[in-house]
Scaffold this active site. Structure first.
Site, PDB file in Angstrom:
ATOM      1  N   LYS A  47       0.889  -1.218   0.119  1.00  0.00           N
ATOM      2  CA  LYS A  47       0.082   0.134   0.049  1.00  0.00           C
ATOM      3  C   LYS A  47       0.847   1.241   0.060  1.00  0.00           C
ATOM      4  O   LYS A  47       0.383   2.477   0.049  1.00  0.00           O
ATOM      5  CB  LYS A  47      -0.834   0.185   1.194  1.00  0.00           C
ATOM      6  CG  LYS A  47      -1.745  -1.089   1.386  1.00  0.00           C
ATOM      7  CD  LYS A  47      -2.377  -1.203   2.988  1.00  0.00           C
ATOM      8  CE  LYS A  47      -2.920  -2.459   3.108  1.00  0.00           C
ATOM      9  NZ  LYS A  47      -3.230  -2.539   4.358  1.00  0.00           N
ATOM     10  N   GLY A  48       2.127   0.920   0.253  1.00  0.00           N
ATOM     11  CA  GLY A  48       2.801   2.093   0.307  1.00  0.00           C
ATOM     12  C   GLY A  48       3.087   3.256  -0.635  1.00  0.00           C
ATOM     13  O   GLY A  48       3.405   4.311  -0.483  1.00  0.00           O
ATOM     14  N   GLU A 103       7.506   3.100  -6.035  1.00  0.00           N
ATOM     15  CA  GLU A 103       7.642   2.260  -4.601  1.00  0.00           C
ATOM     16  C   GLU A 103       7.736   3.634  -3.539  1.00  0.00           C
ATOM     17  O   GLU A 103       8.174   4.586  -3.852  1.00  0.00           O
ATOM     18  CB  GLU A 103       8.575   1.513  -4.374  1.00  0.00           C
ATOM     19  CG  GLU A 103       8.269  -0.023  -4.461  1.00  0.00           C
ATOM     20  CD  GLU A 103       7.453  -0.612  -3.203  1.00  0.00           C
ATOM     21  OE1 GLU A 103       6.974   0.338  -2.305  1.00  0.00           O
ATOM     22  OE2 GLU A 103       7.586  -1.825  -3.034  1.00  0.00           O
ATOM     23  N   ASP A 104       7.322   3.279  -2.413  1.00  0.00           N
ATOM     24  CA  ASP A 104       7.561   4.452  -1.479  1.00  0.00           C
ATOM     25  C   ASP A 104       8.760   4.354  -0.849  1.00  0.00           C
ATOM     26  O   ASP A 104       9.694   5.242  -0.570  1.00  0.00           O
ATOM     27  CB  ASP A 104       6.674   4.308  -0.080  1.00  0.00           C
ATOM     28  CG  ASP A 104       6.576   2.898   0.132  1.00  0.00           C
ATOM     29  OD1 ASP A 104       6.995   1.832  -0.257  1.00  0.00           O
ATOM     30  OD2 ASP A 104       6.003   2.717   1.527  1.00  0.00           O
ATOM     31  N   ASP A 107      14.527  -0.611   0.867  1.00  0.00           N
ATOM     32  CA  ASP A 107      14.992  -0.623   2.114  1.00  0.00           C
ATOM     33  C   ASP A 107      16.242  -1.599   2.036  1.00  0.00           C
ATOM     34  O   ASP A 107      17.391  -1.220   1.559  1.00  0.00           O
ATOM     35  CB  ASP A 107      14.003  -0.913   3.118  1.00  0.00           C
ATOM     36  CG  ASP A 107      14.519  -0.986   4.354  1.00  0.00           C
ATOM     37  OD1 ASP A 107      15.642  -1.018   5.086  1.00  0.00           O
ATOM     38  OD2 ASP A 107      13.652  -0.860   5.724  1.00  0.00           O
ATOM     39  N   LYS A 135      17.334   3.581   1.484  1.00  0.00           N
ATOM     40  CA  LYS A 135      18.289   3.518   2.276  1.00  0.00           C
ATOM     41  C   LYS A 135      19.538   2.765   2.104  1.00  0.00           C
ATOM     42  O   LYS A 135      19.725   1.513   2.137  1.00  0.00           O
ATOM     43  CB  LYS A 135      17.704   2.830   3.624  1.00  0.00           C
ATOM     44  CG  LYS A 135      16.475   3.527   4.621  1.00  0.00           C
ATOM     45  CD  LYS A 135      16.078   2.555   5.453  1.00  0.00           C
ATOM     46  CE  LYS A 135      14.847   3.319   6.281  1.00  0.00           C
ATOM     47  NZ  LYS A 135      14.282   2.242   7.254  1.00  0.00           N
ATOM     48  N   PHE A 156      13.646   4.338  11.110  1.00  0.00           N
ATOM     49  CA  PHE A 156      12.307   4.036  10.800  1.00  0.00           C
ATOM     50  C   PHE A 156      11.570   5.123  10.213  1.00  0.00           C
ATOM     51  O   PHE A 156      11.550   6.136  11.185  1.00  0.00           O
ATOM     52  CB  PHE A 156      11.858   3.316  12.178  1.00  0.00           C
ATOM     53  CG  PHE A 156      10.598   2.299  11.844  1.00  0.00           C
ATOM     54  CD1 PHE A 156       9.441   3.169  11.743  1.00  0.00           C
ATOM     55  CD2 PHE A 156      11.025   0.899  11.508  1.00  0.00           C
ATOM     56  CE1 PHE A 156       8.344   2.191  11.202  1.00  0.00           C
ATOM     57  CE2 PHE A 156       9.535   0.538  10.807  1.00  0.00           C
ATOM     58  CZ  PHE A 156       8.257   0.846  10.852  1.00  0.00           C
ATOM     59  N   ASP A 163       4.015   3.132   6.749  1.00  0.00           N
ATOM     60  CA  ASP A 163       3.332   2.870   7.879  1.00  0.00           C
ATOM     61  C   ASP A 163       4.039   2.326   9.090  1.00  0.00           C
ATOM     62  O   ASP A 163       5.116   1.667   8.743  1.00  0.00           O
ATOM     63  CB  ASP A 163       2.082   2.016   7.639  1.00  0.00           C
ATOM     64  CG  ASP A 163       2.718   0.597   7.702  1.00  0.00           C
ATOM     65  OD1 ASP A 163       3.551   0.262   6.646  1.00  0.00           O
ATOM     66  OD2 ASP A 163       2.169  -0.511   8.171  1.00  0.00           O
ATOM     67  N   ARG A 169       0.180   6.305   7.514  1.00  0.00           N
ATOM     68  CA  ARG A 169       0.431   6.379   6.194  1.00  0.00           C
ATOM     69  C   ARG A 169      -0.126   7.685   5.515  1.00  0.00           C
ATOM     70  O   ARG A 169       0.278   8.232   4.443  1.00  0.00           O
ATOM     71  CB  ARG A 169      -0.803   5.308   5.366  1.00  0.00           C
ATOM     72  CG  ARG A 169       0.065   3.985   5.406  1.00  0.00           C
ATOM     73  CD  ARG A 169      -0.654   3.149   4.393  1.00  0.00           C
ATOM     74  NE  ARG A 169      -0.537   1.482   5.009  1.00  0.00           N
ATOM     75  CZ  ARG A 169       0.616   0.827   4.645  1.00  0.00           C
ATOM     76  NH1 ARG A 169       1.565   1.234   3.918  1.00  0.00           N
ATOM     77  NH2 ARG A 169       0.517  -0.542   4.960  1.00  0.00           N
TER      78      ARG A 169
END
Ligand code: PRP
Length: 183
Positions: A47-48, A103-104, A107, A135, A156, A163, A169
């Site tokens: 959902k990001g 994408e959000d 990582d 990141k 984080f 989220d 979000r």
């Protein structure tokens, strides 16, 4: 939601609403130029990616198509498991299509690395990635992200689609979640 509404839940702002809008405009212009006449298919990863997809596509001046996938690589915690499962697949065949994954965050890179080769194996003409955040210090696998909003430290982060346990979000900015919220 803005910063005042979340109080001490967020300890630092990484990208303000204005900085996000400026970055999205910059990325949209690059994507427009690169995909002119290519009928690009933007694949948002739920959902990001919802905020990034909504803002990026509205800032673009090129016709696009949109599809969505949902994959799972995390539990409700903060660590990547490396396990990728398809929870919702694409609606259409992508053979011969130019695909841009939206994408959000990248990582560890495990999700995107897996997704990129999965979409290639379906016969896409090209598969590139756009991520609002990356990141670099968290990378476990090399993944080529063509369009990056911001490189950030290994913290984080929440907001603008990201989220913590399904919360935050809808922050209009991206911030670092205060440690007392999860430790
Ligand atoms: C996040 C993000 C990527 C993935 C990146 O999704 O949207 O899909 O993790 O992590 P990685 O580089 O370590 O693989 P998440 O599983 O949290 O789901 P969500 O988008 O529904 O929040």
């Amino acid at each position: 939601m803005d910063l005042a509404a979340v109080g001490t839940d967020v300890e630092k702002v990484i990208a303000t609403e204005e900085q996000l809008a400026a970055k999205i405009a910059e990325l949209a212009a690059r994507v427009d130029a690169d995909y002119k006449d290519k009928n690009v298919l933007l694949v948002g990863v739920l959902k990001g990616a919802i905020m990034a997809m909504a803002d990026l596509t509205r800032a673009m001046q090129t016709h696009i198509e949109m599809d969505w996938m949902a994959v799972s690589s995390y539990g409700s915690g903060t660590k990547s498991s490396g396990v990728v499962r398809i929870l919702k697949d694409l609606d259409r065949d992508i053979t011969g299509r130019h695909v841009l994954i939206v994408e959000d965050i990248v990582d560890t890179g495990l999700t995107l690395s897996w997704l990129k080769s999965n979409l290639f194996s379906r016969g896409a003409a090209s598969v590139e990635i756009l991520a609002i955040l990356r990141k670099p210090e968290a990378a476990k696998v090399e993944v080529d992200v063509k369009y990056v909003g911001f490189d950030i430290p290994k913290e984080f982060v929440v907001g603008y689609g990201l989220d913590f346990d399904e919360k935050y979000r809808n922050l209009s900015f991206i911030g670092v979640l205060a440690k007392h919220m999860y430790s």
